[in-house]
Design a protein around this motif. Structure first.
Motif, PDB file in Angstrom:
ATOM      1  N   LEU A  40       0.847  -1.192   0.000  1.00  0.00           N
ATOM      2  CA  LEU A  40       0.000   0.000   0.000  1.00  0.00           C
ATOM      3  C   LEU A  40       0.879   1.238   0.000  1.00  0.00           C
ATOM      4  N   THR A  41       0.461   2.251  -0.743  1.00  0.00           N
ATOM      5  CA  THR A  41       1.223   3.502  -0.742  1.00  0.00           C
ATOM      6  C   THR A  41       1.007   4.273   0.551  1.00  0.00           C
ATOM      7  N   ARG A  46      -5.634   0.508   3.756  1.00  0.00           N
ATOM      8  CA  ARG A  46      -5.997  -0.863   4.145  1.00  0.00           C
ATOM      9  C   ARG A  46      -7.418  -0.933   4.698  1.00  0.00           C
ATOM     10  N   ALA A  47      -7.914   0.149   5.264  1.00  0.00           N
ATOM     11  CA  ALA A  47      -9.256   0.169   5.844  1.00  0.00           C
ATOM     12  C   ALA A  47     -10.350   0.217   4.783  1.00  0.00           C
ATOM     13  N   ALA A  48     -10.018   0.548   3.558  1.00  0.00           N
ATOM     14  CA  ALA A  48     -11.027   0.637   2.495  1.00  0.00           C
ATOM     15  C   ALA A  48     -11.485  -0.768   2.108  1.00  0.00           C
ATOM     16  N   PRO A  49     -12.790  -1.038   2.168  1.00  0.00           N
ATOM     17  CA  PRO A  49     -13.284  -2.386   1.845  1.00  0.00           C
ATOM     18  C   PRO A  49     -12.974  -2.812   0.401  1.00  0.00           C
ATOM     19  N   ARG A  69       3.613  -6.721   1.502  1.00  0.00           N
ATOM     20  CA  ARG A  69       4.909  -6.118   1.830  1.00  0.00           C
ATOM     21  C   ARG A  69       4.665  -4.807   2.571  1.00  0.00           C
ATOM     22  N   ILE A  70       5.582  -4.465   3.421  1.00  0.00           N
ATOM     23  CA  ILE A  70       5.506  -3.205   4.150  1.00  0.00           C
ATOM     24  C   ILE A  70       6.230  -2.138   3.336  1.00  0.00           C
ATOM     25  N   GLY A  90      -3.240   2.462  -3.787  1.00  0.00           N
ATOM     26  CA  GLY A  90      -3.200   3.736  -3.087  1.00  0.00           C
ATOM     27  C   GLY A  90      -4.191   4.724  -3.646  1.00  0.00           C
ATOM     28  N   ARG A  91      -4.121   5.919  -3.099  1.00  0.00           N
ATOM     29  CA  ARG A  91      -4.963   7.025  -3.575  1.00  0.00           C
ATOM     30  C   ARG A  91      -4.084   7.937  -4.429  1.00  0.00           C
ATOM     31  N   PHE A  92      -4.564   8.216  -5.631  1.00  0.00           N
ATOM     32  CA  PHE A  92      -3.778   8.982  -6.583  1.00  0.00           C
ATOM     33  C   PHE A  92      -4.624  10.074  -7.213  1.00  0.00           C
TER      34      PHE A  92
END
Length: 149
Positions: A40-41, A46-49, A69-70, A90-92
């Motif tokens: 995740l960026t 991660r909370a997004a369903p 991966r972290i 991610g959000r872009f």
């Protein structure tokens, strides 16, 4: 003559299975190892369903398991560009500097204003067209499913 044309048609038809191609063999590697790497960026994503639904759909389509991966931000996208990561979520924004370096899947959700939307979406390594197509189809499937509910 007719048999020659038929033979050529069968050869061409057989070659179609290899398209689209992944120059770095991402899809083949995932099929052999039964796993793909994802990061995740931003950890808040991660909370997004939609993230869980997307990963489950990709796992179903590939018969592979996600290996998380972290990492975050630029590091994750650089790993994607380098080929050491298969998928980044991610959000872009439309103005993302990575827009020319990675391939983005269709948006899973959109927030922000109409003038400056922020899209939750997956990113893949450019050129890995079979893998990109798999992720794009999975993204469209879960967004279609959400619309129907």
């Amino acid at each position: 003559m007719k048999q020659g044309i038929i033979a050529i048609a069968f050869l061409l038809l057989g070659a179609c299975d290899a398209l689209p191609r992944d120059p770095a063999n991402t899809s083949d590697r995932i099929a052999r190892s039964h796993s793909f790497t994802v990061a995740l960026t931003d950890s808040s994503v991660r909370a997004a369903p939609e993230v869980d639904r997307l990963i489950r759909e990709i796992e179903r389509r590939t018969k592979a398991r996600a290996q998380w991966r972290i990492g975050s931000g630029e590091l994750v996208l650089q790993q994607l560009d380098d080929g050491t990561l298969d998928l980044a979520i991610g959000r872009f924004t439309a103005e993302s500097p990575w827009a020319t370096d990675v391939a983005f899947a269709p948006a899973l959700s959109t927030t922000g204003s109409k003038d400056s939307p922020i899209e939750l979406k997956a990113a893949m390594r450019n050129g890995e067209n079979r893998w990109i197509m798999t992720v794009e189809r999975a993204s469209r499937a879960i967004t279609q499913e959400a619309r129907e509910q």
